[in-house]
Design an enzyme around this catalytic site. Structure first.
Site, PDB file in Angstrom:
ATOM      1  N   CYS A  24       0.051   3.886   2.772  1.00  0.00           N
ATOM      2  CA  CYS A  24       0.568   3.060   3.888  1.00  0.00           C
ATOM      3  C   CYS A  24       2.162   3.521   4.127  1.00  0.00           C
ATOM      4  O   CYS A  24       2.488   3.941   5.375  1.00  0.00           O
ATOM      5  CB  CYS A  24       0.528   1.569   4.280  1.00  0.00           C
ATOM      6  SG  CYS A  24      -1.357   1.068   4.106  1.00  0.00           S
ATOM      7  N   CYS A  84       0.725  -1.244   0.038  1.00  0.00           N
ATOM      8  CA  CYS A  84      -0.097  -0.144  -0.038  1.00  0.00           C
ATOM      9  C   CYS A  84       0.806   1.167   0.133  1.00  0.00           C
ATOM     10  O   CYS A  84       1.680   1.702   0.983  1.00  0.00           O
ATOM     11  CB  CYS A  84      -0.884  -0.121   1.207  1.00  0.00           C
ATOM     12  SG  CYS A  84      -1.713   1.452   1.464  1.00  0.00           S
TER      13      CYS A  84
END
Length: 124
Positions: free
Chosen positions: A33, A30
């Site tokens: 993230c 991600c």
């Protein structure tokens, strides 16, 4: 204080202790993230009275499912064992600081009273 990598077995003890716990649900693939990770880590170093944890949603799928994580990163804040914030999305450092200050400023007696009132009302 560095962030702690949380698992299904140690998550309950981590969030149910007194004080403030921030938890970042994330995954290695991600992009947002990975972009949020340094901000979260810096906050953990600046706020040594708060515990910071990370849940790898790929490794801890059952835990992610229990919290109905459908978008990552998702940040949760627990205070005295009560979840007081849960929202997906990476936060810039100033907003993370506001969130931390908001958690510090909460009147937990009032929060517990509101929860008790809500639970005492009949289901609609």
């Amino acid at each position: 204080m560095a962030t702690k990598h949380l698992t299904l077995s140690d998550f309950p003890e981590f969030v149910n202790s007194d004080g403030i716990a921030l938890v970042d649900f994330w995954a290695a693939w991600c992009g947002p993230c990975r972009a949020f990770a340094p901000t979260f880590e810096r906050a953990s170093e600046q706020h040594t009275d708060i515990v910071f944890g990370k849940v790898d949603t790929e490794a801890e799928q059952q835990l992610a499912a229990e919290f109905r994580i459908t978008s990552i990163p998702t940040l949760m804040v627990f205070r005295d064992g009560i979840m007081v914030y849960s929202q997906p999305g990476a936060l810039p450092a100033p907003q993370l600081e506001q969130l931390i200050q908001g958690a510090r400023d909460l009147d937990m007696d009032d929060v517990r009273r509101q929860i008790a009132e809500r639970e005492s009302q009949p289901a609609a």
